[in-house]
Motif scaffolding. Sequence first.
Motif, mmCIF file in Angstrom:
data_model
loop_
_atom_site.group_PDB
_atom_site.id
_atom_site.type_symbol
_atom_site.label_atom_id
_atom_site.label_comp_id
_atom_site.label_asym_id
_atom_site.label_seq_id
_atom_site.Cartn_x
_atom_site.Cartn_y
_atom_site.Cartn_z
ATOM 1 N N GLY A 163 -10.029 -13.356 -2.631
ATOM 2 C CA GLY A 163 -10.309 -12.528 -3.793
ATOM 3 C C GLY A 163 -10.847 -11.167 -3.415
ATOM 4 N N GLN A 164 -11.699 -11.130 -2.400
ATOM 5 C CA GLN A 164 -12.246 -9.860 -1.931
ATOM 6 C C GLN A 164 -11.171 -8.984 -1.293
ATOM 7 O OE1 GLN A 164 -15.267 -11.473 0.604
ATOM 8 N NE2 GLN A 164 -16.662 -11.940 -1.087
ATOM 9 N N GLN A 165 -10.242 -9.618 -0.595
ATOM 10 C CA GLN A 165 -9.132 -8.856 -0.029
ATOM 11 C C GLN A 165 -8.247 -8.265 -1.123
ATOM 12 O OE1 GLN A 165 -6.938 -10.983 2.967
ATOM 13 N NE2 GLN A 165 -8.749 -11.436 4.185
ATOM 14 N N GLN A 166 -8.098 -8.983 -2.250
ATOM 15 C CA GLN A 166 -7.320 -8.434 -3.359
ATOM 16 C C GLN A 166 -8.034 -7.235 -3.973
ATOM 17 O OE1 GLN A 166 -4.026 -9.652 -4.577
ATOM 18 N NE2 GLN A 166 -4.333 -7.500 -5.074
ATOM 19 N N MET A 167 -9.363 -7.302 -4.061
ATOM 20 C CA MET A 167 -10.135 -6.137 -4.485
ATOM 21 C C MET A 167 -9.814 -4.943 -3.596
ATOM 22 S SD MET A 167 -14.052 -7.345 -4.853
ATOM 23 C CE MET A 167 -14.504 -9.045 -5.107
ATOM 24 N N LEU A 168 -9.839 -5.198 -2.282
ATOM 25 C CA LEU A 168 -9.608 -4.116 -1.326
ATOM 26 C C LEU A 168 -8.203 -3.552 -1.453
ATOM 27 C CD1 LEU A 168 -10.555 -2.386 1.018
ATOM 28 C CD2 LEU A 168 -10.009 -4.278 2.575
ATOM 29 N N ALA A 169 -7.212 -4.413 -1.661
ATOM 30 C CA ALA A 169 -5.826 -3.940 -1.809
ATOM 31 C C ALA A 169 -5.686 -3.034 -3.030
ATOM 32 C CB ALA A 169 -4.876 -5.132 -1.906
ATOM 33 N N ILE A 170 -6.301 -3.428 -4.137
ATOM 34 C CA ILE A 170 -6.249 -2.595 -5.339
ATOM 35 C C ILE A 170 -7.032 -1.310 -5.122
ATOM 36 C CG2 ILE A 170 -6.909 -2.456 -7.772
ATOM 37 C CD1 ILE A 170 -6.412 -5.485 -7.954
ATOM 38 N N ALA B 203 3.034 10.590 -3.206
ATOM 39 C CA ALA B 203 2.691 11.981 -3.494
ATOM 40 C C ALA B 203 3.024 12.341 -4.941
ATOM 41 C CB ALA B 203 3.429 12.906 -2.536
ATOM 42 N N ALA B 204 4.064 11.697 -5.490
ATOM 43 C CA ALA B 204 4.451 11.943 -6.882
ATOM 44 C C ALA B 204 3.555 11.213 -7.867
ATOM 45 C CB ALA B 204 5.900 11.527 -7.098
ATOM 46 N N GLY B 205 2.747 10.255 -7.361
ATOM 47 C CA GLY B 205 1.818 9.537 -8.229
ATOM 48 C C GLY B 205 2.139 8.083 -8.467
ATOM 49 N N VAL B 206 3.077 7.510 -7.687
ATOM 50 C CA VAL B 206 3.466 6.106 -7.832
ATOM 51 C C VAL B 206 2.995 5.341 -6.599
ATOM 52 C CG1 VAL B 206 5.372 4.483 -8.141
ATOM 53 C CG2 VAL B 206 5.486 6.764 -9.180
ATOM 54 N N VAL B 207 2.113 4.372 -6.798
ATOM 55 C CA VAL B 207 1.511 3.657 -5.665
ATOM 56 C C VAL B 207 1.633 2.159 -5.904
ATOM 57 C CG1 VAL B 207 -0.585 3.303 -4.304
ATOM 58 C CG2 VAL B 207 -0.097 5.554 -5.267
ATOM 59 N N LEU B 208 1.950 1.436 -4.829
ATOM 60 C CA LEU B 208 2.199 -0.007 -4.892
ATOM 61 C C LEU B 208 1.053 -0.800 -4.272
ATOM 62 C CD1 LEU B 208 4.126 -2.513 -5.248
ATOM 63 C CD2 LEU B 208 5.039 -1.950 -2.977
ATOM 64 N N VAL B 209 0.607 -1.840 -4.999
ATOM 65 C CA VAL B 209 -0.246 -2.888 -4.426
ATOM 66 C C VAL B 209 0.687 -4.046 -4.119
ATOM 67 C CG1 VAL B 209 -2.220 -4.416 -4.765
ATOM 68 C CG2 VAL B 209 -2.184 -2.161 -5.864
ATOM 69 N N PRO B 210 1.021 -4.280 -2.843
ATOM 70 C CA PRO B 210 2.081 -5.248 -2.518
ATOM 71 C C PRO B 210 1.646 -6.691 -2.688
ATOM 72 C CG PRO B 210 1.106 -4.400 -0.515
ATOM 73 C CD PRO B 210 0.481 -3.629 -1.640
ATOM 74 N N GLU B 211 2.634 -7.551 -2.845
ATOM 75 C CA GLU B 211 2.370 -8.994 -2.864
ATOM 76 C C GLU B 211 1.751 -9.411 -1.539
ATOM 77 O OE1 GLU B 211 4.921 -13.175 -3.013
ATOM 78 O OE2 GLU B 211 5.873 -11.299 -3.627
ATOM 79 N N GLY B 212 0.772 -10.295 -1.594
ATOM 80 C CA GLY B 212 0.133 -10.761 -0.374
ATOM 81 C C GLY B 212 -0.906 -9.811 0.178
ATOM 82 N N ARG B 213 -1.234 -8.762 -0.561
ATOM 83 C CA ARG B 213 -2.324 -7.827 -0.281
ATOM 84 C C ARG B 213 -2.013 -6.858 0.857
ATOM 85 N NH1 ARG B 213 -4.508 -12.639 -2.078
ATOM 86 N NH2 ARG B 213 -4.727 -13.621 -0.048
ATOM 87 N N ARG B 214 -1.609 -7.359 2.027
ATOM 88 C CA ARG B 214 -1.189 -6.522 3.152
ATOM 89 C C ARG B 214 -2.254 -5.493 3.569
ATOM 90 N NH1 ARG B 214 4.480 -6.805 3.352
ATOM 91 N NH2 ARG B 214 5.050 -8.870 2.550
#
Length: 267
Positions: free
Chosen positions: A144-151, A81-92
């Motif tokens: 690679g497509q899953q990494q696109m989706l995670a981002i 909510a403050a504007g900090v968002v994580l793309v985790p290792e392994g996509r998840r």
Amino acid sequence: MLQIRNLQVSYGGAVLALRSVSLDVRQDAVVAVLGSNGAGKTTLLRSIAGTLSDHGGAVDHGAIEFEGVNTAGRSPSAMAAAGVVLVPEGRRIFTSLTVAENLRAGGFGVRDRARRTTALRRVHELFPLLHDRADQRAGLLSGGQQQMLAIGRALMASPRLLLIDEPSLGLAPQMVGRIGEVIDEIHTQGTTVLLIEQNATMALGVASHAFVLTVGAVTLQGSAAELAADQAVRELYLGGAPKPEQAAQATPASGLAPTPALRRWTA
């Protein structure tokens, strides 16, 4: 934008993961953190994103400030909510949900419909494949497509600071350069990025400033060009000294070969 001072983090009160780590991330920058496995890179992002306690960790000492506010101990939802968002290792990603459902989940905390619409348009412009495969189950996508989706899912929250943890992990070598291109374009669009990455060539190619973590402590820091030219960094992370033809192609501004024109990540 982000200031970390003398941060000490442990797991279970016994395993010391970070030792007096201090670093700054300026607004509109791309900052890279390099280091080998076990150096504390992921712990650093967990501390910033508010997910540390979910993994049994705790901040023992030090401060984390985002835009002048102490955020140590805040929940992941509060940080998003403050504007900090994580793309985790392994996509998840949520493999049983569709691509479109994963993206909607990323924007769940955004109440403004216009913001969600704008964010979705941005994601589809960056990753046209996610638009084309909106109804496909996410688990059927390639790595690679899953990494696109995670981002893309992270971008649905319209972050001001995007934390990306090892985005090239487990991907084919030809995909790594495209990851760098996407990070560069996200930065160009106005999002500050803190990148954790073992692939130092890619990381230093997109970053303006970099830090090296060794066994939980910052051992080197400087501009990306300075670290790319540092012999210790070259030996540990860049495969030794540059070849003569590579040195001839390097630019004075970056110390690295010129970045090619950006391409949309479509595969």
